[in-house]
Design a protein around this motif. Structure first.
Motif, PDB file in Angstrom:
ATOM      1  N   TYR A  18       0.856  -1.189   0.000  1.00 13.15           N
ATOM      2  CA  TYR A  18       0.000   0.000   0.000  1.00 13.15           C
ATOM      3  C   TYR A  18       0.895   1.243   0.000  1.00 13.15           C
ATOM      4  N   ALA A  19       0.757   2.055  -1.041  1.00 18.66           N
ATOM      5  CA  ALA A  19       1.625   3.228  -1.178  1.00 18.66           C
ATOM      6  C   ALA A  19       1.536   4.146   0.038  1.00 18.66           C
ATOM      7  N   TYR A  20       0.350   4.242   0.631  1.00 18.52           N
ATOM      8  CA  TYR A  20       0.197   5.149   1.779  1.00 18.52           C
ATOM      9  C   TYR A  20       0.894   4.615   3.032  1.00 18.52           C
ATOM     10  N   ASP A  21       1.311   3.352   3.017  1.00 11.03           N
ATOM     11  CA  ASP A  21       2.061   2.796   4.154  1.00 11.03           C
ATOM     12  C   ASP A  21       3.564   2.977   3.986  1.00 11.03           C
ATOM     13  N   ILE A  22       3.987   3.343   2.778  1.00 12.27           N
ATOM     14  CA  ILE A  22       5.423   3.515   2.510  1.00 12.27           C
ATOM     15  C   ILE A  22       5.702   5.014   2.504  1.00 12.27           C
ATOM     16  N   LYS A  23       6.392   5.462   3.516  1.00 11.76           N
ATOM     17  CA  LYS A  23       6.500   6.914   3.727  1.00 11.76           C
ATOM     18  C   LYS A  23       7.569   7.590   2.869  1.00 11.76           C
ATOM     19  N   ASP A  24       8.604   6.841   2.504  1.00 11.68           N
ATOM     20  CA  ASP A  24       9.744   7.505   1.855  1.00 11.68           C
ATOM     21  C   ASP A  24       9.731   7.387   0.342  1.00 11.68           C
ATOM     22  N   PRO A  25       9.744   8.511  -0.354  1.00  8.28           N
ATOM     23  CA  PRO A  25       9.977   8.476  -1.801  1.00  8.28           C
ATOM     24  C   PRO A  25      11.486   8.425  -2.066  1.00  8.28           C
ATOM     25  N   CYS A  26      11.866   8.159  -3.322  1.00  8.65           N
ATOM     26  CA  CYS A  26      13.275   8.296  -3.718  1.00  8.65           C
ATOM     27  C   CYS A  26      13.672   9.759  -3.537  1.00  8.65           C
ATOM     28  N   ARG A  27      14.827   9.983  -2.906  1.00  4.36           N
ATOM     29  CA  ARG A  27      15.316  11.360  -2.738  1.00  4.36           C
ATOM     30  C   ARG A  27      16.505  11.640  -3.657  1.00  4.36           C
ATOM     31  N   ASP A  28      16.708  10.761  -4.619  1.00  2.00           N
ATOM     32  CA  ASP A  28      17.795  10.937  -5.593  1.00  2.00           C
ATOM     33  C   ASP A  28      19.139  11.111  -4.886  1.00  2.00           C
ATOM     34  N   CYS A  29      19.367  10.306  -3.844  1.00  7.25           N
ATOM     35  CA  CYS A  29      20.613  10.421  -3.059  1.00  7.25           C
ATOM     36  C   CYS A  29      21.809   9.847  -3.817  1.00  7.25           C
ATOM     37  N   LYS A  30      21.488   9.040  -4.853  1.00  4.11           N
ATOM     38  CA  LYS A  30      22.500   8.478  -5.763  1.00  4.11           C
ATOM     39  C   LYS A  30      23.355   7.371  -5.135  1.00  4.11           C
ATOM     40  N   LYS A  31      22.956   6.859  -3.981  1.00  5.27           N
ATOM     41  CA  LYS A  31      23.684   5.709  -3.391  1.00  5.27           C
ATOM     42  C   LYS A  31      23.653   4.534  -4.368  1.00  5.27           C
ATOM     43  N   CYS A  32      22.510   4.334  -4.993  1.00 10.09           N
ATOM     44  CA  CYS A  32      22.400   3.193  -5.914  1.00 10.09           C
ATOM     45  C   CYS A  32      23.308   3.370  -7.134  1.00 10.09           C
ATOM     46  N   PHE A  33      23.586   4.607  -7.511  1.00 10.77           N
ATOM     47  CA  PHE A  33      24.501   4.853  -8.630  1.00 10.77           C
ATOM     48  C   PHE A  33      25.923   4.405  -8.276  1.00 10.77           C
ATOM     49  N   GLU A  34      26.200   4.352  -6.960  1.00  7.79           N
ATOM     50  CA  GLU A  34      27.525   3.905  -6.510  1.00  7.79           C
ATOM     51  C   GLU A  34      27.541   2.399  -6.283  1.00  7.79           C
ATOM     52  N   GLY A  35      26.509   1.720  -6.759  1.00 11.35           N
ATOM     53  CA  GLY A  35      26.467   0.259  -6.646  1.00 11.35           C
ATOM     54  C   GLY A  35      26.001  -0.226  -5.291  1.00 11.35           C
ATOM     55  N   GLU A  36      25.524   0.702  -4.470  1.00 10.93           N
ATOM     56  CA  GLU A  36      25.057   0.297  -3.144  1.00 10.93           C
ATOM     57  C   GLU A  36      23.566   0.025  -3.179  1.00 10.93           C
ATOM     58  N   SER A  37      23.092  -0.644  -2.113  1.00  6.66           N
ATOM     59  CA  SER A  37      21.654  -0.886  -2.075  1.00  6.66           C
ATOM     60  C   SER A  37      20.940   0.426  -1.742  1.00  6.66           C
ATOM     61  N   CYS A  38      19.638   0.438  -1.892  1.00  8.97           N
ATOM     62  CA  CYS A  38      18.858   1.654  -1.648  1.00  8.97           C
ATOM     63  C   CYS A  38      19.117   2.142  -0.224  1.00  8.97           C
ATOM     64  N   SER A  39      19.302   3.442  -0.073  1.00  7.61           N
ATOM     65  CA  SER A  39      19.625   3.994   1.249  1.00  7.61           C
ATOM     66  C   SER A  39      18.422   3.949   2.194  1.00  7.61           C
ATOM     67  N   ILE A  40      17.242   3.754   1.631  1.00  4.58           N
ATOM     68  CA  ILE A  40      16.039   3.657   2.467  1.00  4.58           C
ATOM     69  C   ILE A  40      15.854   2.202   2.883  1.00  4.58           C
ATOM     70  N   GLU A  41      15.581   2.006   4.148  1.00  8.77           N
ATOM     71  CA  GLU A  41      15.348   0.631   4.612  1.00  8.77           C
ATOM     72  C   GLU A  41      13.916   0.508   5.075  1.00  8.77           C
ATOM     73  N   ASP A  42      13.088  -0.092   4.250  1.00  5.95           N
ATOM     74  CA  ASP A  42      11.697  -0.338   4.630  1.00  5.95           C
ATOM     75  C   ASP A  42      11.188  -1.555   3.873  1.00  5.95           C
TER      76      ASP A  42
END
Ligand SMILES: Cc1cc2nc3c(=O)[nH]c(=O)nc-3n(C[C@H](O)[C@H](O)[C@H](O)COP(=O)(O)O)c2cc1C
Length: 175
Positions: free
Chosen positions: A35-59
């Motif tokens: 449910y989208a309303y249960d997931i509070k964090d949108p992508c913030r374009d932090c670019k961690k994933c561009f560095e080959g890391e997993s998504c910086s958001i943990e949910d």
């Protein structure tokens, strides 16, 4: 067949949820619903994933992203807000940026778009459907079917007699 259901409505007993649940009931596939309303964090374009890391958001959705290849199909179900998917649905879908950032191409899957609207004209779902198709491309999902209930101010989804046939028609196309 395992299906990921993304639900963009704030109402777990509303029109959109009714249709998503009906599809589940008719086809009895294994599924996860988010449910989208249960997931509070949108992508913030932090670019961690561009560095080959997993998504910086943990949910909960981070896990779904990690397990995307376990799904054979995606159902994206949303009300129309100003002729677009709800803001929460757009926030949720922004998390698919992870695949672009990591340059990962998930396995190809089919997708169904479900749209509800209070208003009554098929024309007013076109913009939302285009937006959803673009977001779904980033997860390698091709939209093969649409379900629309666009007059919910007058006829609630549970009273919409066109839905039985629309859902039945998914049979050959997707499930
Ligand atoms: C902020 C807002 C904007 C809306 N914009 C539209 C719209 O552009 N077109 C439309 O047909 N319905 C619009 N609606 C009505 C909802 O799409 C409609 O009530 C929908 O069926 C609600 O689904 P739900 O019961 O699953 O939450 C809007 C509702 C809200 C709250």
């Amino acid at each position: 067949m395992k299906v990921l259901i993304l639900n963009g409505s704030p109402h777990k007993k509303g029109n959109t949820s009714f249709i998503a649940e009906k599809i589940k009931e008719v086809y009895a596939f294994e599924s996860d619903t988010c449910y989208a309303y249960d997931i509070k964090d949108p992508c913030r374009d932090c670019k961690k994933c561009f560095e080959g890391e997993s998504c910086s958001i943990e949910d909960e959705f981070t896990q779904i992203l990690a397990n995307i290849d376990t799904y054979d199909a995606i159902v994206v179900a949303t009300p129309l807000y100003y002729n677009q998917p709800t803001g929460s649905m757009l926030s949720l879908l922004s998390r698919f940026q992870f695949f672009y950032g990591t340059n990962k191409k998930p396995k190809e899957k089919k997708a169904v778009i479900v749209v509800t609207g209070g208003g009554g004209s098929v024309v007013n779902s076109a913009d939302a459907e285009k937006t959803l198709r673009i977001a779904l491309m980033s997860v390698n999902a091709k939209v093969t079917a649409y379900i629309r209930s666009l007059n919910t101010d007058s006829i609630k989804a549970w009273d919409d007699e066109t839905l039985t046939e629309q859902i039945r028609a998914l049979d050959d196309i997707i499930f």
